[in-house]
Design a protein around this motif. Structure first.
Motif, PDB file in Angstrom:
ATOM      1  N   VAL B  37      69.903  54.986 -64.696  1.00 47.32           N
ATOM      2  CA  VAL B  37      69.023  55.294 -63.571  1.00 47.32           C
ATOM      3  C   VAL B  37      67.673  55.703 -64.145  1.00 47.32           C
ATOM      4  CG1 VAL B  37      68.595  56.854 -61.623  1.00 47.32           C
ATOM      5  CG2 VAL B  37      70.933  56.070 -62.116  1.00 47.32           C
ATOM      6  N   LEU B  45      64.290  58.180 -57.663  1.00 47.05           N
ATOM      7  CA  LEU B  45      65.305  57.626 -58.548  1.00 47.05           C
ATOM      8  C   LEU B  45      65.561  56.165 -58.219  1.00 47.05           C
ATOM      9  CD1 LEU B  45      67.812  60.595 -58.247  1.00 47.05           C
ATOM     10  CD2 LEU B  45      66.256  60.170 -60.150  1.00 47.05           C
ATOM     11  N   SER B  47      68.356  53.066 -59.443  1.00 48.94           N
ATOM     12  CA  SER B  47      69.460  52.571 -60.251  1.00 48.94           C
ATOM     13  C   SER B  47      69.050  51.239 -60.845  1.00 48.94           C
ATOM     14  CB  SER B  47      70.699  52.401 -59.370  1.00 48.94           C
ATOM     15  OG  SER B  47      71.723  51.754 -60.090  1.00 48.94           O
ATOM     16  N   PHE B  50      74.456  49.027 -63.572  1.00 48.57           N
ATOM     17  CA  PHE B  50      75.765  49.653 -63.337  1.00 48.57           C
ATOM     18  C   PHE B  50      76.826  48.756 -63.939  1.00 48.57           C
ATOM     19  CE2 PHE B  50      79.298  51.741 -61.764  1.00 48.57           C
ATOM     20  CZ  PHE B  50      79.960  51.101 -60.721  1.00 48.57           C
ATOM     21  N   ARG B  52      80.944  48.407 -64.242  1.00 44.62           N
ATOM     22  CA  ARG B  52      82.184  48.952 -63.706  1.00 44.62           C
ATOM     23  C   ARG B  52      83.147  49.260 -64.844  1.00 44.62           C
ATOM     24  NH1 ARG B  52      82.681  48.739 -58.221  1.00 44.62           N
ATOM     25  NH2 ARG B  52      81.220  47.371 -57.108  1.00 44.62           N
ATOM     26  N   HIS B  59      75.889  45.189 -62.334  1.00 41.68           N
ATOM     27  CA  HIS B  59      75.004  45.085 -61.186  1.00 41.68           C
ATOM     28  C   HIS B  59      73.602  45.535 -61.576  1.00 41.68           C
ATOM     29  CE1 HIS B  59      78.489  44.622 -58.420  1.00 41.68           C
ATOM     30  NE2 HIS B  59      79.079  45.359 -59.340  1.00 41.68           N
ATOM     31  N   TYR B  60      72.619  44.777 -61.094  1.00 45.58           N
ATOM     32  CA  TYR B  60      71.217  45.084 -61.385  1.00 45.58           C
ATOM     33  C   TYR B  60      70.384  44.880 -60.121  1.00 45.58           C
ATOM     34  CZ  TYR B  60      72.911  43.853 -66.093  1.00 45.58           C
ATOM     35  OH  TYR B  60      73.632  43.755 -67.260  1.00 45.58           O
ATOM     36  N   PRO B  61      69.327  45.654 -59.936  1.00 48.22           N
ATOM     37  CA  PRO B  61      68.413  45.386 -58.820  1.00 48.22           C
ATOM     38  C   PRO B  61      67.487  44.230 -59.210  1.00 48.22           C
ATOM     39  CG  PRO B  61      67.604  47.233 -60.088  1.00 48.22           C
ATOM     40  CD  PRO B  61      68.922  46.858 -60.702  1.00 48.22           C
ATOM     41  N   TYR B  95      67.961  57.759 -67.349  1.00 44.92           N
ATOM     42  CA  TYR B  95      69.142  58.606 -67.397  1.00 44.92           C
ATOM     43  C   TYR B  95      70.397  57.765 -67.554  1.00 44.92           C
ATOM     44  CZ  TYR B  95      66.205  62.301 -65.299  1.00 44.92           C
ATOM     45  OH  TYR B  95      65.229  63.233 -65.032  1.00 44.92           O
ATOM     46  N   ASP B 102      86.830  57.257 -58.960  1.00 43.06           N
ATOM     47  CA  ASP B 102      87.356  56.419 -57.874  1.00 43.06           C
ATOM     48  C   ASP B 102      86.495  55.203 -57.563  1.00 43.06           C
ATOM     49  OD1 ASP B 102      86.249  58.407 -54.974  1.00 43.06           O
ATOM     50  OD2 ASP B 102      85.296  57.978 -56.902  1.00 43.06           O
ATOM     51  N   ASN B 103      85.190  55.386 -57.463  1.00 40.72           N
ATOM     52  CA  ASN B 103      84.354  54.258 -57.056  1.00 40.72           C
ATOM     53  C   ASN B 103      83.087  54.090 -57.873  1.00 40.72           C
ATOM     54  OD1 ASN B 103      82.814  56.393 -56.205  1.00 40.72           O
ATOM     55  ND2 ASN B 103      82.704  55.788 -54.061  1.00 40.72           N
ATOM     56  N   GLY B 104      82.942  54.844 -58.926  1.00 38.53           N
ATOM     57  CA  GLY B 104      81.784  54.665 -59.800  1.00 38.53           C
ATOM     58  C   GLY B 104      80.512  55.333 -59.348  1.00 38.53           C
ATOM     59  N   ALA B 105      80.562  56.138 -58.307  1.00 37.79           N
ATOM     60  CA  ALA B 105      79.361  56.822 -57.832  1.00 37.79           C
ATOM     61  C   ALA B 105      78.778  57.716 -58.938  1.00 37.79           C
ATOM     62  CB  ALA B 105      79.675  57.655 -56.597  1.00 37.79           C
ATOM     63  N   PHE B 106      77.485  57.983 -58.854  1.00 38.36           N
ATOM     64  CA  PHE B 106      76.802  58.811 -59.844  1.00 38.36           C
ATOM     65  C   PHE B 106      77.460  60.186 -59.913  1.00 38.36           C
ATOM     66  CE2 PHE B 106      73.622  55.581 -59.832  1.00 38.36           C
ATOM     67  CZ  PHE B 106      73.408  55.243 -58.509  1.00 38.36           C
TER      68      PHE B 106
END
Lengths: 110, 119
Positions: B37, B45, B47, B50, B52, B59-61, B95, B102-106
């Motif tokens: 991030v 911020l 992201s 990411f 998994r 995953h990328y923006p 960062y 569970d779901n990869g959240a920050f």
């Protein structure tokens, strides 16, 4: 321009209750959990609320999260000077297939 | 206690490349998803990558897609962010963030490392 919207600023006096909103859509907040982070000046963000309304160990119970439809809120009761920080919401967006943050809200304790 | 230590930041010229590293202590990298991030000083911020837990889904923006690559070396328990074709707008604090089980959240954040793209 984030797909999740927060007010840029909020303020309150010590002891007050303040809420910060996070507005999205059916592809993000409406179908996924919301997370809240506190970023104190000069430091990295820290998890404050997870899975809409759960507090990690160590997070003060003055902080609480809620969600309804495509909007979420962070409430802070008994506001303290040390709560002055930036607050961010985050969630997964199904359309973007990626995590997204709200733009952040700067909380000022008057 | 889990700690995340980023390294590899610095100053790079536009068009150049840089590789960031993140070495978590107190956990096994392959058991979790991880994020990179970034934050432009004084701004919000974003992201930027990411990976998994399975190590295959990434995953990328759009802002970095095709230029940034997230990867991990399980044998070294280290996460990487390869940044290519760097632009001035990539200047930010980066960062390393551990994902929730569970779901990869920050979840847990590193201290961050500065990357400056400038000639």
């Amino acid at each position: 321009q984030s797909v999740v919207t927060q007010p840029p600023s909020a303020s309150g006096t010590p002891g007050q209750r303040v809420t910060i909103s996070c507005s999205g859509s059916s592809s993000n907040i409406g179908s996924n959990f919301v997370y809240w982070y506190q970023q104190l000046p000069g430091t990295a963000p820290k998890l404050l609320v997870y899975r809409d309304n759960q507090r990690p160990s160590g997070a003060p119970d003055r902080f609480s999260g809620s969600k309804s439809g495509t909007s979420a809120s962070l409430a802070i009761r008994g506001l303290r000077s040390e709560d002055e920080a930036d607050y961010y919401c985050a969630t997964w967006d199904d359309s973007l297939s990626n995590w997204v943050f709200g733009g952040g809200t700067k909380l000022t304790v008057l | 206690q889990v700690q995340l230590a980023e390294s590899g930041g610095g100053v790079v010229q536009p068009g150049g490349s840089l590789r960031l590293s993140c070495a978590p202590s107190g956990l096994i990298l392959s058991n979790y998803g991880f994020h990179w991030v970034r934050q432009v000083p004084g701004k919000g911020l974003e992201s930027v990558a990411f990976i998994r837990r399975d190590g295959n889904s990434k995953h990328y923006p759009d802002s970095v897609k095709g230029r940034f690559i997230i990867s991990r070396d399980i044998s070294k328990n280290t996460l990487y962010l390869q940044m290519n074709s760097l632009r001035g707008e990539d200047t930010a604090i980066y960062y390393c963030v551990k994902g929730a089980a569970d779901n990869g959240a920050f979840d847990i954040w590193g201290h961050g490392i500065m990357v400056t793209v400038s000639s």
